[in-house]
Motif scaffolding. Structure first.
Motif, mmCIF file in Angstrom:
data_model
loop_
_atom_site.group_PDB
_atom_site.id
_atom_site.type_symbol
_atom_site.label_atom_id
_atom_site.label_comp_id
_atom_site.label_asym_id
_atom_site.label_seq_id
_atom_site.Cartn_x
_atom_site.Cartn_y
_atom_site.Cartn_z
ATOM 1 N N ILE A 152 1.030 -1.352 0.001
ATOM 2 C CA ILE A 152 0.052 -0.012 0.033
ATOM 3 C C ILE A 152 0.794 1.319 0.103
ATOM 4 C CG2 ILE A 152 -1.637 1.342 1.388
ATOM 5 C CD1 ILE A 152 -2.853 -1.489 2.515
ATOM 6 N N GLU A 153 1.799 1.260 0.740
ATOM 7 C CA GLU A 153 2.540 2.419 0.872
ATOM 8 C C GLU A 153 3.577 2.610 -0.328
ATOM 9 O OE1 GLU A 153 2.740 3.358 5.516
ATOM 10 O OE2 GLU A 153 4.807 2.805 4.529
ATOM 11 N N PRO A 160 0.860 9.365 -6.316
ATOM 12 C CA PRO A 160 0.512 10.225 -5.473
ATOM 13 C C PRO A 160 -1.166 10.256 -5.354
ATOM 14 C CG PRO A 160 2.480 11.124 -6.219
ATOM 15 C CD PRO A 160 1.974 10.005 -7.194
ATOM 16 N N GLU A 161 -1.611 10.196 -6.420
ATOM 17 C CA GLU A 161 -2.979 10.242 -6.428
ATOM 18 C C GLU A 161 -3.908 9.249 -5.625
ATOM 19 O OE1 GLU A 161 -1.712 8.001 -10.314
ATOM 20 O OE2 GLU A 161 -1.255 9.757 -8.972
ATOM 21 N N LEU A 162 -3.013 8.129 -5.175
ATOM 22 C CA LEU A 162 -3.557 7.033 -4.486
ATOM 23 C C LEU A 162 -3.815 7.371 -2.737
ATOM 24 C CD1 LEU A 162 -2.548 3.571 -6.033
ATOM 25 C CD2 LEU A 162 -4.591 5.028 -6.418
ATOM 26 N N THR A 163 -4.717 8.494 -2.769
ATOM 27 C CA THR A 163 -4.638 8.887 -1.228
ATOM 28 C C THR A 163 -5.554 8.059 -0.363
ATOM 29 O OG1 THR A 163 -6.745 10.109 -1.800
ATOM 30 C CG2 THR A 163 -4.662 11.312 -2.010
ATOM 31 N N VAL A 164 -5.620 8.177 0.924
ATOM 32 C CA VAL A 164 -6.417 7.351 1.679
ATOM 33 C C VAL A 164 -7.831 7.317 1.132
ATOM 34 C CG1 VAL A 164 -7.425 7.157 3.906
ATOM 35 C CG2 VAL A 164 -5.031 7.494 3.674
ATOM 36 N N ALA A 165 -8.337 8.298 0.846
ATOM 37 C CA ALA A 165 -9.995 8.495 0.303
ATOM 38 C C ALA A 165 -9.955 7.664 -1.157
ATOM 39 C CB ALA A 165 -10.166 10.085 0.054
ATOM 40 N N ALA A 166 -9.043 7.830 -1.921
ATOM 41 C CA ALA A 166 -8.998 7.281 -3.203
ATOM 42 C C ALA A 166 -8.829 5.737 -3.161
ATOM 43 C CB ALA A 166 -7.886 7.627 -4.063
#
Length: 324
Positions: A152-153, A160-166
């Protein structure tokens, strides 16, 4: 200043290509490849091992034309870091097929009792794999939280577009299988600052210790903090702190790449590291270096606790780069 631009610019400066016309995104992608392919062993050895991994994965798919890879093997095909080298390939089958493939090496290929719809996988370069979110989810189910967290990390650093919300939004595409709640919590626990599996391990250990009262006196905990310094030739460069405690205790996650050529000549790489350490020490920094073995030993946190007690308080070191 944008973190990816800083990392990319520094990499090209070190490699003598200050006039490159590549975009920031392309430069950052190159640097990401440098970082992630040199995580466990440095330089050519790491790339050779990665090539062996991919060859092993492709071999596991021979005569299994309808199989779809998932778990750590899928993460490696995606170019993501994994906690360990891939020595076993996890397979799923589409709903129109049956898992009847003969398993020649049971310890190397595992066919899981689950099915996929035709829209649940992607074919790239002849390899059928699950989605970016399904790979760590199945890794979480089959191999545990730390393996999934590393992936995940790594994904969050890579994209970077893979935020927690995404990522949580993408969880809506996952099957309602056991472990989904814990996996969603793991995403919320993750960060986008880990350049290597070791940095993920260190960060996870620190946060767990603080949350459970095993590490006290931590007023500020930050990751990937940059400081402008001068290199031995007098040129401006950036010294990065993998983790920064209370503004002045620098925690360095030292993997094998620095001594195996992952960042150029090992002697030169170590000399650069020592120079950067001295530059920051002259500004008041206190260093603590931890490797793969030490990060997983019981004495890691007690040693760090004694260091914090010996150097209490919050300080601001000169030359710090404020990122946006």
């Amino acid at each position: 200043m944008d973190r990816a631009r800083i990392f990319a610019d520094d990499w090209f400066v070190k490699n003598g290509d200050q006039s490159s016309t590549l975009s920031c995104g392309a430069r950052a992608a190159i640097l990401q490849e440098v970082g992630h392919t040199a995580t466990k062993i440095g330089g050519t050895s790491a790339q050779q091992r990665r090539n062996e991994e991919l060859a092993f994965i492709k071999t596991a798919l021979i005569k299994r034309g309808k199989a779809v890879i998932t778990g750590p093997a899928a993460a490696r095909v995606l170019g993501l870091s994994t906690l360990h080298w891939v020595t076993r390939v996890d397979l799923l089958y589409t709903s129109k097929c049956h898992a009847k493939a003969k398993i020649i090496h049971p310890s190397q290929v595992v066919i899981h009792n689950a099915t996929l719809g035709e829209d649940d996988f992607i074919t790239e370069n002849g390899i059928r794999r699950v989605s970016v979110i399904r790979a760590p989810f199945d890794s979480y189910r089959f191999y545990g939280r730390l393996e999934a967290l590393v992936q995940i990390e790594s994904a969050r650093w890579t994209w970077p577009e893979l935020t927690v919300a995404a990522l949580l939004d993408r969880c809506e595409t996952l099957p309602r299988a056991k472990g989904i709640r814990g996996f969603r919590e793991l995403i919320q626990h993750s960060a986008d600052t880990s350049l290597s599996p070791l940095e993920t391990i260190v960060r996870d250990t620190l946060i767990h210790a603080i949350d459970h009262g095993a590490l006290t006196g931590v007023a500020r905990l930050e990751f990937q903090v940059g400081f402008r310094i001068e290199d031995p030739q007098g040129l401006t460069t950036t010294a990065w702190a993998d983790a920064l405690i209370n503004g002045h205790i620098v925690l360095e996650a030292d993997g094998a790449e620095k001594t195996h050529g992952g960042y150029g000549d090992p002697v030169e790489a170590l000399n650069r590291e020592r120079h950067r350490e001295k530059e920051l020490q002259n500004r008041g920094a206190v260093f603590y270096r931890v490797g793969w073995a030490a990060a997983q030993e019981a004495q890691f946190i007690p040693h760090l606790q004694r260091l914090i007690q010996a150097h209490p308080g919050v300080k601001q070191l000169p030359g710090r780069i404020e990122t946006t």
